[in-house]
Write an enzyme that holds these catalytic residues in place. Structure first.
Site, mmCIF file in Angstrom:
data_model
loop_
_atom_site.group_PDB
_atom_site.id
_atom_site.type_symbol
_atom_site.label_atom_id
_atom_site.label_comp_id
_atom_site.label_asym_id
_atom_site.label_seq_id
_atom_site.Cartn_x
_atom_site.Cartn_y
_atom_site.Cartn_z
ATOM 1 C CG LEU A 144 -1.893 -1.210 1.267
ATOM 2 C CD1 LEU A 144 -2.752 -1.146 2.536
ATOM 3 C CD2 LEU A 144 -2.774 -1.278 0.029
ATOM 4 C CG HIS A 145 1.143 3.314 -3.319
ATOM 5 N ND1 HIS A 145 0.067 4.035 -3.783
ATOM 6 C CD2 HIS A 145 1.311 2.296 -4.209
ATOM 7 C CE1 HIS A 145 -0.375 3.498 -4.915
ATOM 8 N NE2 HIS A 145 0.349 2.434 -5.186
ATOM 9 C CD GLU A 146 0.457 9.037 1.493
ATOM 10 O OE1 GLU A 146 -0.704 9.475 1.463
ATOM 11 O OE2 GLU A 146 1.072 8.814 2.557
ATOM 12 N N GLY A 147 -1.512 6.342 -2.883
ATOM 13 C CA GLY A 147 -2.631 6.186 -3.829
ATOM 14 C C GLY A 147 -3.740 5.351 -3.202
ATOM 15 C CG HIS A 148 -3.035 1.242 -2.474
ATOM 16 N ND1 HIS A 148 -1.680 1.059 -2.532
ATOM 17 C CD2 HIS A 148 -3.558 0.511 -3.489
ATOM 18 C CE1 HIS A 148 -1.382 0.254 -3.542
ATOM 19 N NE2 HIS A 148 -2.498 -0.086 -4.142
ATOM 20 C CE LYS A 187 -0.287 4.066 -12.034
ATOM 21 N NZ LYS A 187 -0.394 2.679 -11.708
ATOM 22 C CB SER A 224 2.800 2.356 -9.595
ATOM 23 O OG SER A 224 2.889 0.979 -9.886
ATOM 24 N NE ARG A 245 3.410 -4.650 -12.005
ATOM 25 C CZ ARG A 245 2.107 -4.917 -12.104
ATOM 26 N NH1 ARG A 245 1.235 -3.925 -12.194
ATOM 27 N NH2 ARG A 245 1.660 -6.162 -12.114
HETATM 28 P P1 AMP Z 1 -3.404 -2.098 -7.030
HETATM 29 O O1 AMP Z 1 -3.055 -2.471 -5.622
HETATM 30 O O2 AMP Z 1 -2.268 -1.585 -7.839
HETATM 31 O O3 AMP Z 1 -4.227 -3.162 -7.718
HETATM 32 O O4 AMP Z 1 -4.389 -0.847 -6.904
HETATM 33 C C1 AMP Z 1 -5.520 -0.892 -6.083
HETATM 34 C C2 AMP Z 1 -6.346 0.351 -6.334
HETATM 35 O O5 AMP Z 1 -5.562 1.510 -6.051
HETATM 36 C C3 AMP Z 1 -6.801 0.476 -7.799
HETATM 37 O O6 AMP Z 1 -8.133 0.953 -7.824
HETATM 38 C C4 AMP Z 1 -5.829 1.481 -8.355
HETATM 39 O O7 AMP Z 1 -6.349 2.219 -9.437
HETATM 40 C C5 AMP Z 1 -5.618 2.382 -7.151
HETATM 41 N N1 AMP Z 1 -4.370 3.128 -7.290
HETATM 42 C C6 AMP Z 1 -3.130 2.619 -7.560
HETATM 43 N N2 AMP Z 1 -2.230 3.625 -7.684
HETATM 44 C C7 AMP Z 1 -2.915 4.783 -7.493
HETATM 45 C C8 AMP Z 1 -2.549 6.164 -7.516
HETATM 46 N N3 AMP Z 1 -1.292 6.568 -7.749
HETATM 47 N N4 AMP Z 1 -3.518 7.084 -7.292
HETATM 48 C C9 AMP Z 1 -4.796 6.705 -7.058
HETATM 49 N N5 AMP Z 1 -5.201 5.421 -7.030
HETATM 50 C C10 AMP Z 1 -4.278 4.467 -7.247
#
Ligand code: AMP
Length: 288
Positions: free
Chosen positions: A33-37, A149, A185, A187
């Site tokens: 998890l990061h700030e996006g999550h 994203k 991300s 990644r």
């Molecule tokens: P993931 O864990 O990469 O499958 O992402 C889980 C959720 O977090 C998905 O709905 C992504 O679109 C969202 N997400 C990932 N990176 C970001 C970001 N930088 N900003 C906003 N949402 C994000």
């Protein structure tokens, strides 16, 4: 915060919340998890009374040559973040819990999966749709929160929910970026220091597209060429695509007279990064 590892557990937990007439929000993630999550969790916290985050690295959305086995995993760190964010329950199932032996059903959304990332990641969106539909059936949230994203994923999930009459409101949340523009991300941590600097080119090329569209450029092909130049010069290993598409149908457009989704996927070494921006042209094609 409740930690649920089985479908039965999370169902009990959510059932109690629903009995108490609480609005259930779901934030599906693959962890690391990061700030996006975190921004999705905060949005869920604002509009729901009971927030369930899910952490599941879903094997069916990775092709055999992709990074499933080395995808970053940090359960303790993720749980601490969820706790900090006031998440009420975390669902962390094992692969066996999510996929019963002999499962034969998957969800395929037509056409929207044929563009952008689709041809480069065969089967990816079928895996995403299947796991998200399963999570919706298990948790039965009122709302679910996804990042812009992953714009194609968001469009496909909206379509799936509409087509299958799944009673959940899909909420799109803005992309969270590093100070230099790189979209957060899980990644990004694969990037070497040099690749990390080069990776700025995704956002830079999107900013160029926005500037040019706002100044009245309507030729999508011309813009794609200019974006290619920026990304190519950065030293990217490969450019999977740079496309300008309709935000809903995801079909390529040539003439920009309505809002468009500008999207790209670029590889740096083994690492594949995506980014996008929705851009509206000035009225009647006049410069803003
Ligand atoms: P993931 O864990 O990469 O499958 O992402 C889980 C959720 O977090 C998905 O709905 C992504 O679109 C969202 N997400 C990932 N990176 C970001 C970001 N930088 N900003 C906003 N949402 C994000």
């Amino acid at each position: 915060m409740r930690e649920c590892r089985t479908i039965a557990d999370v169902r009990v937990c959510v059932r109690e919340a629903r009995r108490a007439l609480r609005r259930i929000g779901c934030v599906p993630t693959m962890g690391a998890l990061h700030e996006g999550h975190i921004s999705l969790m905060q949005e869920a916290r604002r509009s729901c009374d009971f927030v369930v985050a899910t952490i599941f690295v879903n094997p069916t959305q990775f092709a055999p040559n992709e990074d499933f086995s080395r995808y970053p995993r940090d359960e303790a760190g993720d749980l601490a973040i969820c706790r900090d964010q006031g998440v009420d329950a975390v669902f962390l199932p094992s692969v066996d819990e999510m996929y019963a032996a002999g499962a034969k059903t998957f969800i395929h959304v037509r056409e929207l999966t044929d563009t952008l990332c689709g041809p480069f990641r065969p089967g990816h969106f079928d895996g995403v749709c299947t796991v998200v539909a399963k999570l919706f059936n298990i948790i039965q949230p009122d709302s679910a929160f996804f990042g812009e994203k992953d714009a194609q994923q968001l469009a496909i999930i909206r379509r799936m929910v509409a087509d299958l009459d799944i009673p959940v409101a899909i909420v799109g949340c803005p992309t969270v970026r590093e100070p230099d523009g790189l979209a957060l991300s899980s990644r990004n941590r694969y990037l070497s220091p040099e690749e990390r600097i080069a990776a700025r080119c995704l956002h830079r090329s999107l900013l160029l597209a926005r500037k040019r569209i706002m100044a009245g450029e309507t030729r999508a092909g011309q813009l794609v060429n200019e974006m290619f130049e920026i990304v190519h010069e950065s030293g990217a290993t490969a450019i999977d695509y740079i496309s300008i598409v309709d935000p809903h149908s995801l079909q390529v457009i040539e003439h920009i007279v309505r809002p468009v989704l500008v999207a790209l996927a670029v590889r740096f070494g083994q690492t594949r990064l995506i980014d996008n921006m929705t851009i509206s042209p000035p009225p009647a094609g006049r410069p803003a």
